[in-house]
Scaffold this motif. Structure first.
Motif, PDB file in Angstrom:
ATOM      1  N   GLY A   1      11.799 -14.388  -2.778  1.00 26.94           N
ATOM      2  CA  GLY A   1      10.704 -14.730  -1.882  1.00 26.94           C
ATOM      3  C   GLY A   1       9.360 -14.921  -2.550  1.00 26.94           C
ATOM      4  O   GLY A   1       8.344 -15.125  -1.858  1.00 26.94           O
ATOM      5  N   ASP A   2       9.310 -14.886  -3.887  1.00 31.42           N
ATOM      6  CA  ASP A   2       8.051 -15.037  -4.615  1.00 31.42           C
ATOM      7  C   ASP A   2       7.672 -16.515  -4.677  1.00 31.42           C
ATOM      8  O   ASP A   2       8.375 -17.322  -5.291  1.00 31.42           O
ATOM      9  N   MET A   3       6.527 -16.876  -4.060  1.00 33.06           N
ATOM     10  CA  MET A   3       6.074 -18.269  -4.029  1.00 33.06           C
ATOM     11  C   MET A   3       5.270 -18.592  -5.294  1.00 33.06           C
ATOM     12  O   MET A   3       4.140 -19.093  -5.238  1.00 33.06           O
ATOM     13  N   ALA A   4       5.842 -18.305  -6.442  1.00 34.28           N
ATOM     14  CA  ALA A   4       5.166 -18.533  -7.722  1.00 34.28           C
ATOM     15  C   ALA A   4       5.028 -20.025  -7.990  1.00 34.28           C
ATOM     16  O   ALA A   4       5.947 -20.811  -7.721  1.00 34.28           O
TER      17      ALA A   4
ATOM     18  N   LEU B   1       0.834  -1.205   0.000  1.00 37.15           N
ATOM     19  CA  LEU B   1       0.000   0.000   0.000  1.00 37.15           C
ATOM     20  C   LEU B   1       0.869   1.255   0.000  1.00 37.15           C
ATOM     21  O   LEU B   1       0.529   2.266  -0.627  1.00 37.15           O
ATOM     22  N   GLN B   2       1.987   1.188   0.701  1.00 35.49           N
ATOM     23  CA  GLN B   2       2.836   2.369   0.837  1.00 35.49           C
ATOM     24  C   GLN B   2       3.788   2.550  -0.341  1.00 35.49           C
ATOM     25  O   GLN B   2       4.437   3.599  -0.455  1.00 35.49           O
ATOM     26  N   GLU B   3       3.861   1.575  -1.237  1.00 35.28           N
ATOM     27  CA  GLU B   3       4.782   1.670  -2.373  1.00 35.28           C
ATOM     28  C   GLU B   3       4.306   2.647  -3.437  1.00 35.28           C
ATOM     29  O   GLU B   3       5.094   3.096  -4.263  1.00 35.28           O
ATOM     30  N   ARG B   4       3.022   2.955  -3.429  1.00 39.51           N
ATOM     31  CA  ARG B   4       2.529   3.911  -4.422  1.00 39.51           C
ATOM     32  C   ARG B   4       1.584   4.896  -3.723  1.00 39.51           C
ATOM     33  O   ARG B   4       0.841   4.521  -2.808  1.00 39.51           O
ATOM     34  N   PRO B   5       1.574   6.148  -4.145  1.00 40.85           N
ATOM     35  CA  PRO B   5       0.770   7.158  -3.447  1.00 40.85           C
ATOM     36  C   PRO B   5      -0.717   7.046  -3.719  1.00 40.85           C
ATOM     37  O   PRO B   5      -1.543   7.406  -2.871  1.00 40.85           O
ATOM     38  N   GLN B   6      -1.088   6.561  -4.910  1.00 47.19           N
ATOM     39  CA  GLN B   6      -2.499   6.502  -5.292  1.00 47.19           C
ATOM     40  C   GLN B   6      -2.828   5.095  -5.794  1.00 47.19           C
ATOM     41  O   GLN B   6      -2.085   4.535  -6.597  1.00 47.19           O
ATOM     42  N   HIS B   7      -3.947   4.563  -5.313  1.00 43.70           N
ATOM     43  CA  HIS B   7      -4.324   3.201  -5.673  1.00 43.70           C
ATOM     44  C   HIS B   7      -5.567   3.173  -6.556  1.00 43.70           C
ATOM     45  O   HIS B   7      -6.368   4.113  -6.589  1.00 43.70           O
ATOM     46  N   THR B   8      -5.700   2.030  -7.262  1.00 47.49           N
ATOM     47  CA  THR B   8      -6.828   1.788  -8.159  1.00 47.49           C
ATOM     48  C   THR B   8      -7.338   0.370  -7.921  1.00 47.49           C
ATOM     49  O   THR B   8      -6.736  -0.406  -7.177  1.00 47.49           O
ATOM     50  N   LEU B   9      -8.417   0.041  -8.598  1.00 44.89           N
ATOM     51  CA  LEU B   9      -8.901  -1.338  -8.563  1.00 44.89           C
ATOM     52  C   LEU B   9      -7.796  -2.304  -8.990  1.00 44.89           C
ATOM     53  O   LEU B   9      -7.604  -3.363  -8.379  1.00 44.89           O
ATOM     54  N   ASP B  10      -7.074  -1.937 -10.035  1.00 46.66           N
ATOM     55  CA  ASP B  10      -6.031  -2.838 -10.540  1.00 46.66           C
ATOM     56  C   ASP B  10      -4.907  -3.016  -9.531  1.00 46.66           C
ATOM     57  O   ASP B  10      -4.381  -4.133  -9.367  1.00 46.66           O
ATOM     58  N   SER B  11      -4.509  -1.964  -8.839  1.00 47.95           N
ATOM     59  CA  SER B  11      -3.432  -2.124  -7.858  1.00 47.95           C
ATOM     60  C   SER B  11      -3.898  -2.973  -6.673  1.00 47.95           C
ATOM     61  O   SER B  11      -3.109  -3.725  -6.099  1.00 47.95           O
ATOM     62  N   PHE B  12      -5.172  -2.880  -6.327  1.00 52.02           N
ATOM     63  CA  PHE B  12      -5.710  -3.740  -5.265  1.00 52.02           C
ATOM     64  C   PHE B  12      -5.764  -5.196  -5.722  1.00 52.02           C
ATOM     65  O   PHE B  12      -5.553  -6.116  -4.913  1.00 52.02           O
ATOM     66  N   ARG B  13      -6.044  -5.417  -6.994  1.00 56.62           N
ATOM     67  CA  ARG B  13      -6.004  -6.792  -7.523  1.00 56.62           C
ATOM     68  C   ARG B  13      -4.602  -7.363  -7.387  1.00 56.62           C
ATOM     69  O   ARG B  13      -4.426  -8.528  -7.004  1.00 56.62           O
ATOM     70  N   VAL B  14      -3.604  -6.565  -7.718  1.00 60.79           N
ATOM     71  CA  VAL B  14      -2.214  -7.020  -7.619  1.00 60.79           C
ATOM     72  C   VAL B  14      -1.874  -7.357  -6.175  1.00 60.79           C
ATOM     73  O   VAL B  14      -1.239  -8.390  -5.890  1.00 60.79           O
ATOM     74  N   ILE B  15      -2.300  -6.516  -5.235  1.00 60.04           N
ATOM     75  CA  ILE B  15      -2.008  -6.788  -3.823  1.00 60.04           C
ATOM     76  C   ILE B  15      -2.698  -8.072  -3.380  1.00 60.04           C
ATOM     77  O   ILE B  15      -2.087  -8.924  -2.710  1.00 60.04           O
ATOM     78  N   GLN B  16      -3.953  -8.237  -3.751  1.00 63.97           N
ATOM     79  CA  GLN B  16      -4.702  -9.410  -3.302  1.00 63.97           C
ATOM     80  C   GLN B  16      -4.115 -10.707  -3.845  1.00 63.97           C
ATOM     81  O   GLN B  16      -4.213 -11.757  -3.202  1.00 63.97           O
ATOM     82  N   MET B  17      -3.459 -10.645  -4.999  1.00 62.76           N
ATOM     83  CA  MET B  17      -2.860 -11.843  -5.593  1.00 62.76           C
ATOM     84  C   MET B  17      -1.359 -11.930  -5.346  1.00 62.76           C
ATOM     85  O   MET B  17      -0.693 -12.799  -5.910  1.00 62.76           O
ATOM     86  N   ASP B  18      -0.815 -11.060  -4.489  1.00 60.07           N
ATOM     87  CA  ASP B  18       0.623 -11.055  -4.234  1.00 60.07           C
ATOM     88  C   ASP B  18       1.058 -12.360  -3.586  1.00 60.07           C
ATOM     89  O   ASP B  18       0.429 -12.850  -2.640  1.00 60.07           O
ATOM     90  N   GLU B  19       2.164 -12.930  -4.096  1.00 60.97           N
ATOM     91  CA  GLU B  19       2.643 -14.222  -3.610  1.00 60.97           C
ATOM     92  C   GLU B  19       4.066 -14.160  -3.059  1.00 60.97           C
ATOM     93  O   GLU B  19       4.742 -15.183  -2.934  1.00 60.97           O
ATOM     94  N   VAL B  20       4.516 -12.962  -2.698  1.00 59.56           N
ATOM     95  CA  VAL B  20       5.827 -12.832  -2.050  1.00 59.56           C
ATOM     96  C   VAL B  20       5.663 -13.131  -0.573  1.00 59.56           C
ATOM     97  O   VAL B  20       4.826 -12.530   0.106  1.00 59.56           O
ATOM     98  N   SER B  21       6.451 -14.064  -0.081  1.00 62.64           N
ATOM     99  CA  SER B  21       6.331 -14.516   1.304  1.00 62.64           C
ATOM    100  C   SER B  21       7.130 -13.612   2.237  1.00 62.64           C
ATOM    101  O   SER B  21       8.363 -13.553   2.149  1.00 62.64           O
TER     102      SER B  21
END
Length: 814
Positions: A587-590, A531-551
């Motif tokens: 650390g990406d659990m791909a 969340l803190q990596e970018r100043p402004q968020h969108t639906l697409d950035s929330f999709r990326v966060i929800q699917m993030d697989e870095v442990s």
């Protein structure tokens, strides 16, 4: 059904004339069975004349079979929800109801007797009836409408029941409002697991010293010498030793940001509740179009509400808080009368009642159950018959069993809230399970609230609720509950962000103890970082966060592991190649990579090497990764290096040897399973999302048809979570994850997104049984629109339920 069986018998009878061998009879019977069972698929279009609605009810199913229900009368919409739940998920509802009632033996036979006895002892039936009696009339009316919708499907005779009913030759009873309330209680039971921590901590007392226990499973309870003597005297230690390992804990993510963190200037909210992956999913998406506005999101079949979702003004998302709402008490029996137990006022009688466990293919069991002032007595019937306690009994205290529970009312009322005060008011009725609920609205507000009945423990309770306590001593009794205004709740924080992932939601100044065993914060920290990596968020950035697989677990432990592997050359080309990959891994659990498998297998071996000897037979109780413990053991600045095997003055060197041996053992295990080439070491194959059907998923051959399995990435410590089974056979199978995902955009709520993990249908013969799994696995979503023009413009079907007069009404008509 009788017609079908008659046809089969007819074919068999004339087999000598028309069919020359059984080898032909069986395929023909199979075709007939398939044809018969295919008729169990629900009617999705056309018109149905039906008793129980006051006017037309329109059910529009979109291309993925999500129902969008509209009617002029609100009660008819609840009827429609019950109707579609039963159409699509009747077996799931019936099986879950039978478990909650403690009546599974009637369906599956003697194997279910012991769990049935335990569920009867909890007496969820009494608790559900008490809760039902406490509901306002308006909520009871909605429950009754929902129930009528379910029973309209159960009572229909135009098509056979789903395949499971045929396979097990079972007929469901009519649904009742109490059944829906009981399912809410049963859900709360599954999400309130502190009793398992007490059980594990008690068992470890036999194996570890007090210092070791405090280091391995903090925090420490007090007065352990007295308690250990009591456990030995009462036989509780023997009882606990016979119980199975505790289940995986529930987990979830949710977060909400204010408009200052979004491109639109309006809030964004995300939620993905994590439960056991089942086929079908426990979640069922639905849209209810009431006259006062639409509600859409995730429902659970059997319950008449959208549990997580949005209306036209607000959205909300759930995670389990992990509150300590359960305690175990040891009751001391009267040596002259085992039907009495000790209290500060002397011996008093137990409340007792009898239950008959009906057993299919077996002998019925009559059991006498008891309740003390502290709660239901844990029975020693069934497989624990030889473990009756010595002059004592074990009582289970749980806040959700208290009278006056209006959780169902709170859940239904919340669907119609238009703002934060109305939503907060609805939460005053909520008792269990405790959830950390994030909230947002179209006016730009964001909030968090964690409602529930949470017991207050006295200052002189030295067990702290962490371990079973003497039931006759007053300091261990609960001192009421946290008042509603004292529960964790925040409105419009200065940061403009609220994040929960089962981690701590209060700071050190909070005056109450919600729990002393908060879940680790890896997922929450990762969400905050993104969340803190970018100043402004969108639906697409929330999709990326929800699917993030870095442990975050990997990011935390990799530097420590690398420090111990530094200078290690490896014993083979394969080992050196694997080491090089681990050293450079991010650390990406791909799912398509070997590094996650190497890391997971290494941590598994490090757990085993570090504390298997100390825990002995109890190792499998706590085999999940204890990150903070491992950090304190293996970090060169840690304070627990003495846990490294044979650690002494050279503990740092010894810890390095443990890591290196674990690394070699992990690679040997992987090579034995997946071959000698790293190109075949794919995490997704070792970590498949495994949706298991209940109960047929464990039946050979049938399980292959009813289970839904798909390769997946992630892990128990990633935002896109995949909790592993830990079994010897499939240790890394993903069995616990985000069965539902939702992202809500307050700039245009009709642009919001959702998805569930299997399919809308619970009928294995339906194309909608598993049509969402691949979409879910790759991170696709459906648009959460409530616009009927948009819904009907796609590949939609329309079913209309039309009111039909009952026979007596028809006769009376002029």
């Amino acid at each position: 059904m009788q017609q079908f069986l008659g046809i089969v018998r007819h074919i068999a009878k004339w087999g000598g004339i028309g069919i020359l061998s059984l080898g032909l009879v069986l395929p023909v019977a199979a075709v007939i069975a398939y044809t018969h069972l295919h008729r169990s698929l629900p009617q999705l279009s056309g018109e149905v004349q039906i008793v129980g609605v006051t006017g037309p009810v329109e059910i529009v199913r979109d291309r993925y079979a999500v129902p969008h229900i509209r009617a002029a009368n609100g009660g008819d919409i609840f009827f429609g929800l019950g109707y579609v739940h039963a159409q699509d998920r009747l077996w799931q509802m019936e099986f879950t109801r039978r478990i909650a009632q403690g009546r599974l033996s009637e369906m599956v036979g003697p194997l279910a007797v012991t769990p049935d006895i335990y569920l009867r002892a909890l007496d969820l039936d009494r608790a559900a009836q008490s809760a039902l009696d406490a509901l306002p009339a308006s909520t009871r009316t909605k429950l009754e409408s929902y129930t009528a919708g379910v029973n309209a499907v159960i009572g229909a005779d135009d098509r056979p029941l789903p395949p499971e009913f045929f396979i097990l030759q079972h007929t469901p009873e009519p649904w009742t409002p109490k059944d829906s309330v009981m399912l809410v209680k049963f859900l709360a039971l599954g999400l309130s697991g502190n009793v398992f921590s007490e059980f594990v901590r008690t068992r470890l007392l036999d194996q570890l010293s007090e210092q070791q226990l405090a280091e391995f499973m903090p925090p420490a309870a007090g007065n352990l010498d007295m308690l250990k003597n009591l456990y030995a005297e009462s036989g509780v230690d023997r009882l606990f030793a016979a119980l199975p390992a505790p289940p995986l804990k529930a987990a979830s993510n949710n977060w909400v940001v204010s408009g200052k963190h979004t491109e639109t200037g309006k809030p964004l909210l995300a939620n993905d509740p994590h439960l056991g992956l089942t086929a079908p999913s426990v979640w069922y998406m639905a849209h209810l179009a009431f006259e006062e506005g639409s509600v859409i999101g995730g429902t659970m079949p059997g319950m008449p509400a959208v549990l997580t979702g949005r209306n036209e003004h607000i959205a909300w998302g759930l995670t389990t808080t992990g509150a300590d709402t359960q305690d175990l008490f040891i009751e001391r029996l009267n040596p002259d009368n085992e039907n009495e137990y000790l209290t500060p006022d002397g011996y008093v009688p137990f409340e007792t009642w009898e239950e008959t466990i009906k057993v299919r293919f077996g002998t019925d069991r009559l059991v006498t159950l008891k309740r003390s002032r502290n709660g239901p007595i844990v029975p020693t019937d069934g497989f624990l018959e030889d473990l009756a306690l010595n002059g004592h009994a074990l009582a289970f205290s749980w806040a959700a069993l208290h009278d006056g529970d209006q959780t169902v009312h709170g859940g239904i009322t919340a669907m119609f809230a238009k703002n934060w005060p109305e939503f907060r008011e609805a939460m005053k009725s909520y008792h269990a399970p405790m959830q950390s609920i994030v909230y947002g609205d179209v006016d730009g507000n964001i909030a968090l609230i964690a409602p529930a009945l949470v017991p207050v423990r006295k200052a002189d309770n030295d067990t702290k609720g962490l371990i079973p306590a003497p039931g006759w001593q007053e300091p261990y009794q609960w001192d009421g509950f946290i008042p509603f205004d004292g529960l964790p709740q925040y409105l419009n924080p200065e940061s403009g962000m609220l994040v929960t992932a089962n981690d701590r939601i209060v700071d050190e100044t909070y005056p109450y103890a919600v729990t002393l065993e908060w879940e680790s914060d890896e997922r929450a920290r990762r969400i905050r970082t993104l969340l803190q990596e970018r100043p402004q968020h969108t639906l697409d950035s929330f999709r990326v966060i929800q699917m993030d697989e870095v442990s975050q677990l990997a990011l935390d432990l990799l530097p420590i592991i690398r420090s111990h592997l530094h200078g290690y050359g490896g014993g083979s080309d394969l080992e050196r190649d694997a080491l090089d990959r681990l050293v450079t891994w991010n650390g990406d659990m791909a799912g398509d990579r070997p590094e996650p498998l190497i890391f997971a297998a290494l941590i598994r071996e490090m757990n085993r090497s570090t504390y298997e000897d100390e825990l002995g037979e109890h190792f499998n109780l706590v085999s999940r990764t204890r990150k903070e413990f491992l950090r304190r053991v293996y970090d060169k600045q840690g304070d627990l290096a003495h846990w490294c095997p044979e650690a002494g003055q050279e503990s740092d060197r010894t810890c390095a040897e443990v890591v290196r041996r674990s690394f070699s053992a992990a690679l040997a295990w992987i090579e034995g399973r997946y071959g000698p080439r790293l190109s075949t070491w794919q995490w997704g194959l070792a970590h498949p999302a495994t949706h298991t059907h209940r109960p047929l998923g464990s039946v050979p051959i049938l399980g292959g048809y009813f289970n839904v399995i798909h390769p997946s990435g992630g892990s128990g410590a990633t935002v896109n979570r995949g909790g592993v089974s830990g079994s010897d056979r499939k240790p890394f199978a993903n069995v616990h994850g985000s069965g539902y995902r939702g992202i809500y955009d307050f700039a245009d709520l009709d642009r919001s997104l959702y998805m569930q993990s299997s399919g809308q249908s619970g009928n294995v013969l339906s194309r909608h049984y598993d049509d969402l799994t691949e979409l879910w696995a790759r991170g696709d979503y459906m648009t959460m629109t409530t616009n009927f023009e948009d819904i009907l413009s796609g590949d939609a079907s329309v079913l209309r339920l039309m009111p039909r007069k009952q026979a007596n009404e028809t006769a009376a008509a002029p």
